[in-house]
Scaffold this motif. Structure first.
Motif, PDB file in Angstrom:
ATOM      1  N   TYR A   1       0.843  -1.198   0.000  1.00 27.21           N
ATOM      2  CA  TYR A   1       0.000   0.000   0.000  1.00 27.21           C
ATOM      3  C   TYR A   1       0.874   1.241   0.000  1.00 27.21           C
ATOM      4  O   TYR A   1       0.562   2.237   0.658  1.00 27.21           O
TER       5      TYR A   1
ATOM      6  N   VAL B   1      -3.375  -2.048  -7.119  1.00 25.89           N
ATOM      7  CA  VAL B   1      -3.584  -3.022  -6.047  1.00 25.89           C
ATOM      8  C   VAL B   1      -2.589  -2.828  -4.911  1.00 25.89           C
ATOM      9  O   VAL B   1      -2.948  -2.859  -3.740  1.00 25.89           O
TER      10      VAL B   1
ATOM     11  N   GLY C   1      -2.209   1.208  -2.778  1.00 29.41           N
ATOM     12  CA  GLY C   1      -3.104   1.667  -1.722  1.00 29.41           C
ATOM     13  C   GLY C   1      -3.506   3.130  -1.842  1.00 29.41           C
ATOM     14  O   GLY C   1      -3.709   3.811  -0.850  1.00 29.41           O
ATOM     15  N   GLY C   2      -3.621   3.621  -3.068  1.00 31.48           N
ATOM     16  CA  GLY C   2      -4.033   5.006  -3.258  1.00 31.48           C
ATOM     17  C   GLY C   2      -2.917   6.011  -3.011  1.00 31.48           C
ATOM     18  O   GLY C   2      -3.111   7.212  -3.177  1.00 31.48           O
ATOM     19  N   GLN C   3      -1.746   5.537  -2.607  1.00 31.51           N
ATOM     20  CA  GLN C   3      -0.640   6.459  -2.307  1.00 31.51           C
ATOM     21  C   GLN C   3       0.241   6.690  -3.537  1.00 31.51           C
ATOM     22  O   GLN C   3       1.065   7.590  -3.543  1.00 31.51           O
TER      23      GLN C   3
END
Lengths: 347, 305
Positions: B167, B246, B249-251
């Motif tokens: 993530y 995947v 993690g949006g980072q």
């Protein structure tokens, strides 16, 4: 086949049959288990009572389907089920017929949920969920505590989308639930919400992008505090995760029923919507899915069992501190809000 | 290869036999060219047309009028430049790690006996036969906080608490290197296999140490393979979507993720198309740079020879 010869007789047959035969309305839903629940609990009994025949159509993207029908001038749907935000987008570009307040009981709904174009009938909440191993019996009780990283250390997971999080950020900052949109309407409200989110950002381990992902994060203990939808939080606990959630300060989203502009049976469609959203039918819908009725009278019918009440976003015991998401604000400011949100995430 | 000019040059009148041979050669070449026609048509229909369509869409409004607003909005947004930088950073870091891991691996494979090398090669290829989704989710299971890696690290006392391996950028990078490593090793291995053993023996007989032999004989001779591998890794990873989606993690938000986001949250086809074109330009620039590097190296090689 001789079309010309059969045409007059077909027209004659139709003319003769019309007064005898019931009206046939078309309803468009998103299908699947949800569509089946809507049929069982809402439109099948409602159309039986009204004496309408119903043709069922399913569309996964209701806004796109609606746009195509209206733009091409070939509207076949009389009643369409939509998300309230999509419905507001549709209404903004004149794709929906205004509801007749004489037929559909708009004023009977809670103030934040009323809509002139699309009648909300069920709801879900964006809630806080937590790992019960991390916090035991003392989880955060409200959004202010969710933001308190000293008393409640732990990794947060939030959705990578401004929707609902702006409202939640303001609630955490001490704004009263019924003043959230007043603050957002001031222009500084957006900045304030974004700044508040930025405060929490160092504690955010994951910005999730799908509901299933949020369930997984909660279930695996990858995150200690997760903002997610109530159904997703319930799934994590049902799958054996050490997870619990609360409706305190939840942001409520709704699905609604609308009549497309130029629908062939608009007047009957309004009657059908009214009959689908009676207290009893909305209460019955909760036998099939955990979406809370929006018609408050549904909770007075006594048809919803006690243990189910606890799971519904709009149940009187759960809705005291919640906010109805305002589709009108999001249609107008959604893009601006999302850009500000993305910039915050990337800073 | 000779150009088309050579094909159409008039045959010298003197020798009839030679002219006939040339005609035969021409016919043969035309025949072989015609074999590539179906592929050309396919590429034209399935690759070039959509690209042109996206290019066109990037300069149209929703109503279909010409506009430069999509591009203005895109180029003036800090989000765009941030995502371009993340893309280059991810591809660059993947390339560096692939080289650091892949060159020694290719060297070991090339110097192993053929039979053993073949078996090891199958091991290198094995991940290529697994779906990228399976591999990516596999890493998620391994790298998460209570995953195998963290359990081993905390269990043995190497780390006092679980490390943030997924993530984030680290997790994305691990997934991408894992995906690209076989694609890098194969051309490098092929180039190293082709090195004449006599060159290495000659270097050794003249007293060169192993590192010196590697630096002055093996690596320069394998440079072509390394460059091809580098080109595959860098350009391929510029458009990566699943791995950062995947494992990031949006980072981590490279251009491909940004395109999806613009599409799914704004339904803004014009801007998404402009981003797509920007990504294409990035790929073209990278390819041009690597091609220039090859020409430069080729020239240097000739002057030294």
């Amino acid at each position: 086949m001789n079309l010309f010869r059969s045409l007059p007789s077909a027209a004659l047959a139709m003319a003769m049959a019309a007064p005898l035969q019931a009206q046939t309305l078309t309803i468009t839903t998103s299908g699947g288990d949800y569509g089946a629940a809507l049929r069982e609990a809402l439109w099948a009994p409602a159309s039986d009572a009204l004496g309408y025949q119903i043709r069922e159509d399913t569309q996964s993207d209701s806004l796109a389907a609606l746009r195509m029908q209206v733009m091409s001038g070939a509207v076949s749907t009389d009643v369409i089920q939509m998300g309230s935000l999509e419905a507001a987008q549709a209404a903004a570009i004149d794709l929906l017929e205004p509801l007749d307040p004489g037929i559909v009981d708009i004023d009977g709904l809670p103030e934040g949920a009323r809509n002139a174009y699309c009648h909300p009938f069920d709801s879900y909440g964006t809630v806080m969920a937590w790992n019960t191993e991390t916090y035991g019996d003392a989880p955060p009780r409200n959004w202010a505590e969710f933001w308190d990283t000293e008393t409640f250390p732990g990794r947060r997971a939030l959705r990578a989308n401004a929707q609902d999080l702006l409202e939640i950020a303001l609630l955490s900052d001490g704004v009263a639930p019924d003043e959230v949109y007043d603050v957002l309407a001031t222009g500084e409200g957006l900045e304030r919400a974004i700044a508040r989110l930025e405060e929490l950002k160092p504690a955010v381990a994951v910005w999730w992008s799908s509901g299933a992902q949020s369930t997984q994060l909660l279930k695996d203990g990858e995150a200690d505090l997760v903002v997610t939808w109530n159904g997703r939080a319930a799934n994590a606990a049902a799958d054996g995760g050490a997870a619990d959630y609360s409706f305190a300060g939840s942001v409520i989203g709704t699905d609604c029923l609308a009549v497309p502009a130029g629908a062939p049976h608009a007047a009957e469609a309004m009657k059908l919507i009214a009959a689908m959203t009676t207290a009893e039918r909305e209460a019955r819908l909760t036998d099939h899915i955990l979406y809370g009725p929006v018609n408050p009278a549904a909770y007075a019918t006594g048809l919803i069992p006690e243990e189910r009440l606890a799971l519904l976003a709009t149940a009187p015991a759960n809705a005291g501190t919640s906010v109805f998401s305002d589709p009108a604000w999001w249609v107008e400011h959604g893009q601006e809000a999302q850009i500000a949100f993305d910039e915050m995430m990337n800073r | 290869m000779t150009g088309p000019a050579a094909m159409t040059a008039p045959a010298p009148p003197a020798d009839d036999g030679r002219a006939g041979l040339r005609r035969d050669a021409q016919r043969e070449r035309a025949f072989f060219l015609s074999l590539s026609l179906p592929a050309l048509v396919l590429v034209g229909l399935c690759a070039m047309l959509p690209i042109l369509w996206i290019l066109r869409q990037s300069v149209l409004t929703l109503r279909g009028e010409f506009t430069l607003a999509n591009w203005e909005k895109l180029l003036s947004s800090s989000l765009t430049w941030k995502s371009v930088w993340t893309t280059v950073e991810l591809s660059g870091a993947t390339l560096v790690l692939c080289m650091a891991l892949g060159i020694p691996l290719a060297l070991a494979l090339a110097s192993a006996p053929q039979k053993l090398a073949n078996r090891l090669l199958i091991l290198v290829m094995l991940p290529l036969w697994t779906s990228i989704l399976v591999r990516t989710y596999g890493w998620l299971v391994l790298l998460r906080r209570d995953g195998l890696v963290n359990q081993a690290l905390t269990g043995t006392g190497i780390a006092s608490e679980p490390l943030a391996l997924v993530y984030n950028f680290t997790g994305t990078l691990i997934g991408m290197v894992h995906f690209m490593l076989p694609l890098f090793v194969l051309p490098v291995y092929a180039a190293m296999r082709d090195i004449d053993g006599n060159a290495i023996r000659a270097a050794a007989s003249m007293g060169a140490s192993l590192p010196r032999t590697l630096a002055t004989v093996v690596l320069p001779l394998a440079a072509g393979g390394i460059r091809s591998g580098a080109m595959i890794v860098f350009i391929y990873t510029l458009g990566f979507f699943i791995t950062p989606a995947v494992l990031g993690g949006g980072q981590v938000s490279p251009v491909a993720i940004r395109i999806e986001k613009v599409m799914s949250t704004f339904q803004d086809w014009g801007q998404a198309s402009a981003l797509g074109v920007l990504l294409l330009i990035l790929v073209a620039m990278a390819a041009a740079m690597l091609a220039a590097a090859r020409r430069l190296a080729g020239r240097k090689g000739r002057t030294h020879a």
